[in-house]
Design a protein around this motif. Structure first.
Motif, PDB file in Angstrom:
ATOM      1  N   LEU A 111      88.039 -86.324 -39.233  1.00 19.10           N
ATOM      2  CA  LEU A 111      89.300 -87.085 -39.248  1.00 19.10           C
ATOM      3  C   LEU A 111      89.407 -87.985 -38.013  1.00 19.10           C
ATOM      4  O   LEU A 111      89.998 -89.064 -38.067  1.00 19.10           O
ATOM      5  N   SER A 119      89.114 -69.944 -22.100  1.00 22.87           N
ATOM      6  CA  SER A 119      87.779 -69.462 -21.735  1.00 22.87           C
ATOM      7  C   SER A 119      87.533 -69.621 -20.243  1.00 22.87           C
ATOM      8  O   SER A 119      88.227 -70.382 -19.568  1.00 22.87           O
ATOM      9  N   VAL A 132      83.096 -75.073 -33.932  1.00 23.84           N
ATOM     10  CA  VAL A 132      84.477 -74.570 -34.014  1.00 23.84           C
ATOM     11  C   VAL A 132      85.316 -75.086 -32.852  1.00 23.84           C
ATOM     12  O   VAL A 132      86.370 -75.693 -33.047  1.00 23.84           O
ATOM     13  N   TRP A 133      84.836 -74.832 -31.615  1.00 21.97           N
ATOM     14  CA  TRP A 133      85.709 -75.184 -30.482  1.00 21.97           C
ATOM     15  C   TRP A 133      85.659 -76.680 -30.208  1.00 21.97           C
ATOM     16  O   TRP A 133      84.816 -77.386 -30.719  1.00 21.97           O
ATOM     17  N   GLU A 134      86.623 -77.107 -29.436  1.00 24.35           N
ATOM     18  CA  GLU A 134      86.809 -78.544 -29.155  1.00 24.35           C
ATOM     19  C   GLU A 134      87.082 -79.330 -30.437  1.00 24.35           C
ATOM     20  O   GLU A 134      86.771 -80.512 -30.535  1.00 24.35           O
ATOM     21  N   GLY A 135      87.681 -78.641 -31.412  1.00 21.10           N
ATOM     22  CA  GLY A 135      88.019 -79.300 -32.679  1.00 21.10           C
ATOM     23  C   GLY A 135      86.949 -79.017 -33.714  1.00 21.10           C
ATOM     24  O   GLY A 135      85.799 -79.439 -33.571  1.00 21.10           O
ATOM     25  N   ALA A 136      87.343 -78.287 -34.780  1.00 22.41           N
ATOM     26  CA  ALA A 136      86.381 -77.900 -35.819  1.00 22.41           C
ATOM     27  C   ALA A 136      85.984 -79.126 -36.657  1.00 22.41           C
ATOM     28  O   ALA A 136      86.495 -80.234 -36.457  1.00 22.41           O
ATOM     29  N   PHE A 178      93.649 -69.019 -26.532  1.00 22.87           N
ATOM     30  CA  PHE A 178      92.242 -69.064 -26.104  1.00 22.87           C
ATOM     31  C   PHE A 178      92.203 -69.750 -24.754  1.00 22.87           C
ATOM     32  O   PHE A 178      92.667 -70.884 -24.623  1.00 22.87           O
ATOM     33  N   LEU A 222      94.712 -75.317 -23.971  1.00 20.30           N
ATOM     34  CA  LEU A 222      95.434 -76.125 -24.953  1.00 20.30           C
ATOM     35  C   LEU A 222      95.926 -75.232 -26.089  1.00 20.30           C
ATOM     36  O   LEU A 222      97.099 -75.252 -26.460  1.00 20.30           O
ATOM     37  N   THR A 223      95.008 -74.421 -26.649  1.00 17.33           N
ATOM     38  CA  THR A 223      95.268 -73.698 -27.895  1.00 17.33           C
ATOM     39  C   THR A 223      96.291 -72.578 -27.724  1.00 17.33           C
ATOM     40  O   THR A 223      96.180 -71.758 -26.809  1.00 17.33           O
ATOM     41  N   LYS A 278      84.056 -61.534 -29.328  1.00 16.13           N
ATOM     42  CA  LYS A 278      83.553 -62.690 -30.080  1.00 16.13           C
ATOM     43  C   LYS A 278      82.242 -62.400 -30.818  1.00 16.13           C
ATOM     44  O   LYS A 278      81.471 -61.555 -30.404  1.00 16.13           O
ATOM     45  N   GLY A 281      96.059 -74.877 -32.768  1.00 16.08           N
ATOM     46  CA  GLY A 281      94.965 -75.285 -31.896  1.00 16.08           C
ATOM     47  C   GLY A 281      94.600 -76.733 -32.160  1.00 16.08           C
ATOM     48  O   GLY A 281      94.759 -77.599 -31.302  1.00 16.08           O
ATOM     49  N   SER A 282      94.155 -77.005 -33.395  1.00 14.02           N
ATOM     50  CA  SER A 282      93.822 -78.396 -33.738  1.00 14.02           C
ATOM     51  C   SER A 282      95.045 -79.276 -33.555  1.00 14.02           C
ATOM     52  O   SER A 282      94.965 -80.374 -33.018  1.00 14.02           O
ATOM     53  N   MET A 316      90.380 -74.977 -19.300  1.00 15.27           N
ATOM     54  CA  MET A 316      91.484 -75.685 -19.953  1.00 15.27           C
ATOM     55  C   MET A 316      92.250 -74.769 -20.893  1.00 15.27           C
ATOM     56  O   MET A 316      91.682 -73.856 -21.500  1.00 15.27           O
ATOM     57  N   ASN A 332      86.430 -80.507 -39.654  1.00 13.89           N
ATOM     58  CA  ASN A 332      87.363 -81.456 -40.291  1.00 13.89           C
ATOM     59  C   ASN A 332      88.041 -82.341 -39.254  1.00 13.89           C
ATOM     60  O   ASN A 332      88.287 -83.527 -39.496  1.00 13.89           O
ATOM     61  N   ILE A 333      88.364 -81.736 -38.133  1.00 11.32           N
ATOM     62  CA  ILE A 333      89.069 -82.489 -37.081  1.00 11.32           C
ATOM     63  C   ILE A 333      88.175 -83.620 -36.555  1.00 11.32           C
ATOM     64  O   ILE A 333      88.639 -84.738 -36.305  1.00 11.32           O
TER      65      ILE A 333
HETATM   66  C1  LIG Z   1      85.067 -68.778 -28.288  1.00  8.71           C
HETATM   67  C2  LIG Z   1      86.185 -69.738 -28.228  1.00  8.71           C
HETATM   68  C3  LIG Z   1      86.628 -70.188 -26.999  1.00  8.71           C
HETATM   69  C4  LIG Z   1      87.686 -71.088 -26.917  1.00  8.71           C
HETATM   70  N1  LIG Z   1      88.107 -71.504 -25.686  1.00  8.71           N
HETATM   71  C5  LIG Z   1      89.183 -72.326 -25.589  1.00  8.71           C
HETATM   72  C6  LIG Z   1      89.690 -72.721 -24.321  1.00  8.71           C
HETATM   73  O1  LIG Z   1      89.140 -72.403 -23.282  1.00  8.71           O
HETATM   74  N2  LIG Z   1      90.792 -73.490 -24.270  1.00  8.71           N
HETATM   75  C7  LIG Z   1      91.435 -73.896 -25.406  1.00  8.71           C
HETATM   76  O2  LIG Z   1      92.424 -74.598 -25.302  1.00  8.71           O
HETATM   77  N3  LIG Z   1      90.978 -73.539 -26.633  1.00  8.71           N
HETATM   78  C8  LIG Z   1      89.870 -72.770 -26.745  1.00  8.71           C
HETATM   79  N4  LIG Z   1      89.397 -72.393 -27.984  1.00  8.71           N
HETATM   80  C9  LIG Z   1      90.156 -72.769 -29.168  1.00  8.71           C
HETATM   81  C10 LIG Z   1      89.484 -73.800 -30.045  1.00  8.71           C
HETATM   82  O3  LIG Z   1      89.434 -75.059 -29.425  1.00  8.71           O
HETATM   83  C11 LIG Z   1      90.256 -73.810 -31.382  1.00  8.71           C
HETATM   84  O4  LIG Z   1      90.045 -72.557 -31.983  1.00  8.71           O
HETATM   85  C12 LIG Z   1      89.804 -74.908 -32.311  1.00  8.71           C
HETATM   86  O5  LIG Z   1      90.120 -76.174 -31.778  1.00  8.71           O
HETATM   87  C13 LIG Z   1      90.458 -74.771 -33.702  1.00  8.71           C
HETATM   88  O6  LIG Z   1      91.827 -74.582 -33.593  1.00  8.71           O
HETATM   89  P1  LIG Z   1      92.550 -73.337 -34.322  1.00  8.71           P
HETATM   90  O7  LIG Z   1      91.759 -72.113 -33.988  1.00  8.71           O
HETATM   91  O8  LIG Z   1      93.971 -73.329 -33.972  1.00  8.71           O
HETATM   92  O9  LIG Z   1      92.364 -73.618 -35.853  1.00  8.71           O
HETATM   93  P2  LIG Z   1      93.341 -74.437 -36.818  1.00  8.71           P
HETATM   94  O10 LIG Z   1      93.906 -75.598 -36.084  1.00  8.71           O
HETATM   95  O11 LIG Z   1      94.258 -73.499 -37.464  1.00  8.71           O
HETATM   96  O12 LIG Z   1      92.294 -74.956 -37.885  1.00  8.71           O
HETATM   97  C14 LIG Z   1      91.737 -74.083 -38.890  1.00  8.71           C
HETATM   98  C15 LIG Z   1      90.843 -74.916 -39.790  1.00  8.71           C
HETATM   99  O13 LIG Z   1      91.617 -75.927 -40.408  1.00  8.71           O
HETATM  100  C16 LIG Z   1      91.007 -77.201 -40.252  1.00  8.71           C
HETATM  101  N5  LIG Z   1      92.063 -78.217 -40.176  1.00  8.71           N
HETATM  102  C17 LIG Z   1      93.035 -78.330 -39.246  1.00  8.71           C
HETATM  103  N6  LIG Z   1      93.790 -79.419 -39.490  1.00  8.71           N
HETATM  104  C18 LIG Z   1      93.290 -80.000 -40.606  1.00  8.71           C
HETATM  105  C19 LIG Z   1      93.639 -81.154 -41.394  1.00  8.71           C
HETATM  106  N7  LIG Z   1      94.628 -81.944 -41.024  1.00  8.71           N
HETATM  107  N8  LIG Z   1      92.902 -81.437 -42.494  1.00  8.71           N
HETATM  108  C20 LIG Z   1      91.855 -80.666 -42.837  1.00  8.71           C
HETATM  109  N9  LIG Z   1      91.493 -79.569 -42.164  1.00  8.71           N
HETATM  110  C21 LIG Z   1      92.190 -79.243 -41.058  1.00  8.71           C
HETATM  111  C22 LIG Z   1      90.171 -77.085 -38.994  1.00  8.71           C
HETATM  112  O14 LIG Z   1      89.063 -78.002 -39.024  1.00  8.71           O
HETATM  113  C23 LIG Z   1      89.724 -75.632 -39.066  1.00  8.71           C
HETATM  114  O15 LIG Z   1      88.540 -75.535 -39.825  1.00  8.71           O
HETATM  115  C24 LIG Z   1      88.323 -71.533 -28.096  1.00  8.71           C
HETATM  116  C25 LIG Z   1      87.864 -71.081 -29.332  1.00  8.71           C
HETATM  117  C26 LIG Z   1      86.802 -70.214 -29.412  1.00  8.71           C
HETATM  118  C27 LIG Z   1      86.332 -69.752 -30.742  1.00  8.71           C
END
Ligand SMILES: Cc1cc2nc3c(=O)[nH]c(=O)nc-3n(C[C@H](O)[C@H](O)[C@H](O)COP(=O)(O)OP(=O)(O)OC[C@H]3O[C@@H](n4cnc5c(N)ncnc54)[C@H](O)[C@@H]3O)c2cc1C
Length: 548
Positions: free
Chosen positions: A436, A218, A426-430, A216, A183-184, A260, A189-190, A181, A432-433
């Motif tokens: 929420l 994967s 972390v992935w699939e929504g960290a 990202f 998305l990011t 990573k 990402g979130s 997939m 806080n996400i």
């Molecule tokens: C090894 C790895 C593989 C991955 N593979 C894929 C993949 O195959 N496909 C894909 O689509 N994505 C993939 N991802 C991406 C992953 O899903 C995102 O990194 C993750 O969802 C967080 O998004 P972001 O990195 O943009 O962080 P951000 O959205 O910038 O978030 C940063 C921090 O802010 C917090 N935050 C965000 N919004 C709020 C809010 N409103 N209030 C409070 N806190 C908030 C989050 O919880 C997080 O801690 C991968 C990530 C990793 C590390």
């Protein structure tokens, strides 16, 4: 010949040659509880075979090799043509092939399919967590694909296939596929509403070309990806195959592989769609978020199961080590303080397994039409994803310490588990996400809270500490002032109460008692190993011992 001074004594033997499934009593009992009787023999046989293979020396070695020789990106062939392929060590293919052959992508529409698959996932990823990513995405893509029945008719049986076929071919020539997939993006990402990848409709209905990138992506060796992009009607989900029907390669430029912290056997790429990337719409334009959420919910449950697997493997290693290693005149496992640490870790691991398996059973029930289970999943999956994945790092770190200096050394396998541990949160929504999302479920789906309260209500009256904790959750919910800033606290409490309710109903009394004392009773310190000494800690540790 070794000098006499180099006689090696008091080292634990390696934990190999055991059945990872049957020696995990909490898991085997969950399978027995959640599967109908007529499936138990066949499922048990399959899981035991997988358990023995996972615990074998051979499969352990593949896990080590897949990490020691991580994937390499090959952007071009020797003639300068773009190929955008990833080269893996043969051990990776063997591990992934075993997982696919064991049915870890075959759950939807199969009786007891989610429970069987979840148990297999919890077993197989203990040998190497990296394979969890492609297996999970391939499984989870199915509900999203179903938004476009014509596509689902082609891709769903191939996703569920037990054949692992690694060649990139047109879908018509494949006996099994992997799905990923995208998305990011760099800017978000979130908040996937920030997606800028654009989709331009072509003349043929449902066909588009994409321009943009994914930051990202994967398992980039997969056969196709569900990608979110902006169509004229808004955010939309697309299926992007690597190979087109005429056998030519789709434009899918792998820019880099991520370097990573852990998860090193698995490849995660940055991808560019240069304006000629062919895509097929999945669901209506503007409904992309809703379409991909079906996929994301399923991968979030796999984050829970993946963390449960890491914790179980770490605890099994710790209990095993302490059962062989002596210090100060006796086995470590018999020292009261070490026993307290091991019991505390074992309780956390069992709580994660029992919760993950209950949610897998809810998927089976929801597929069978249970509204209650569907509603439970809506709120319990993000709460569980929040809490179980958060517990993984401290559990694995403490288990590592149980092995002393040996645990800090790569050969023990614990450093690999520790590097892997933060990823599921972390992935699939960290975190806080997820917290929420629990709030969103509370606001938008009253049936979700009802289902949660009915679930924990099943255990009401069985333990005063649990009853008090249920009242505590209700009090939190009664006053929603400043609730966003309290979302983590609420998600944690809801997950703990749910774990407590499940353990009180189903686990042996010593485990439920330790959980209620340690997690609901306010009767412990912050570190592991601080359970009240009056509990039956010996029995808790004994239950967690892997049987060789
Ligand atoms: C090894 C790895 C593989 C991955 N593979 C894929 C993949 O195959 N496909 C894909 O689509 N994505 C993939 N991802 C991406 C992953 O899903 C995102 O990194 C993750 O969802 C967080 O998004 P972001 O990195 O943009 O962080 P951000 O959205 O910038 O978030 C940063 C921090 O802010 C917090 N935050 C965000 N919004 C709020 C809010 N409103 N209030 C409070 N806190 C908030 C989050 O919880 C997080 O801690 C991968 C990530 C990793 C590390």
């Amino acid at each position: 010949m070794e000098a006499a001074s180099h006689t090696v004594t008091n080292q634990a033997p390696p934990l190999v040659g055991y059945d990872v499934y049957t020696s995990d009593r909490a898991l085997a009992e969950a399978v027995g509880r959640h599967l109908p009787a007529e499936l138990l023999d066949e499922a048990g046989e399959e899981l035991r075979a997988l358990g023995r293979a996972t615990g074998s020396e051979q499969v352990r070695e593949w896990g080590e090799q897949a990490n020691a020789y991580p994937p390499r990106l090959r952007t071009h062939d020797r003639f300068g043509q773009r190929i955008d392929e990833v080269e893996f060590h043969p051990a990776w293919h063997r591990l992934l092939g075993k997982a696919v052959a064991a049915g870890l992508t075959d759950a939807w529409g199969r009786p007891g399919g989610h429970v069987r698959r979840a148990a297999g996932f919890l077993v197989a990823t203990q040998a190497e967590a990296g394979i969890g990513c492609p297996v999970s995405m391939t499984h989870a893509a199915v509900p999203a694909l179903r938004a476009e029945p014509e596509l689902a008719a082609v891709w769903e049986p191939l996703a569920a296939s037990r054949v692992y076929e690694r060649e990139l071919l047109p879908v018509a020539g494949k006996a099994g596929v992997l799905l990923g997939m995208g998305l990011t993006e760099k800017q978000g990402g979130s908040d996937v509403r920030a997606v800028t990848t654009s989709a331009r409709p072509l003349a043929a209905p449902g066909e588009y070309v994409l321009t943009g990138h994914k930051w990202f992506c994967s398992a980039p060796m997969s056969d196709a990806f569900l990608v979110l992009a902006r169509a004229p009607g808004g955010l939309t989900c697309f299926l992007v195959p690597r190979v087109l029907d005429d056998g030519s390669r789709n434009a899918f430029a792998l820019q880099r592989l991520k370097d990573k912290l852990g998860n090193r056997s698995n490849a995660s790429a940055e991808v560019e769609f240069p304006g000629t990337t062919w895509a097929r719409r999945v669901g209506e334009e503007g409904r992309g978020l809703r379409t991909v959420m079906g996929m994301v919910a399923a991968t979030r449950l796999d984050c829970v199961l993946g963390s449960a697997a890491l914790m179980r493997q770490a605890v099994a290693q710790a209990v095993h080590h302490a059962s062989y290693r002596s210090a100060f005149g006796g086995l470590l496992a018999d020292k009261p303080l070490m026993r307290n640490v091991l019991a505390d870790l074992a309780v956390e691991s069992e709580a994660a397994t029992v919760l993950g398996m209950r949610l897998a059973a809810a998927y089976d029930a929801a597929e069978g039409g249970s509204e209650r289970d569907r509603a439970l999943l809506r709120i319990a999956v993000p709460a569980a994803k929040y809490w179980v994945t958060k517990r993984c790092v401290p559990v694995v770190a403490e288990a590592l310490e149980c092995l002393g200096g040996n645990g800090y050394v790569e050969e023990s396998g614990l450093p690999r588990l520790l590097r892997e541990s933060p990823l599921n949160s972390v992935w699939e929504g960290a975190g806080n996400i997820q917290a929420l999302d629990v709030l969103r479920a509370l606001r938008t789906e009253p049936a979700a809270l009802d289902a949660y309260l009915r679930e924990v209500g099943e255990a009401r009256g069985a333990d005063p500490r649990l009853d008090r904790a249920i009242r505590g959750v209700l009090a939190e919910l009664a006053d929603l002032e400043g609730v966003e800033a309290r979302a983590r606290r609420l998600a944690e409490r809801m997950a703990l109460v749910l774990q407590g309710a499940l353990l009180v109903r189903w686990a042996p009394p010593e485990v439920a008692d330790a959980f209620c004392a340690g997690r609901l009773g306010g009767d412990t310190g912050s570190a592991f190993g601080t359970l009240p000494h009056t509990l039956d800690l010996r029995a808790v540790v004994e239950r967690a011992r892997p049987v060789e």
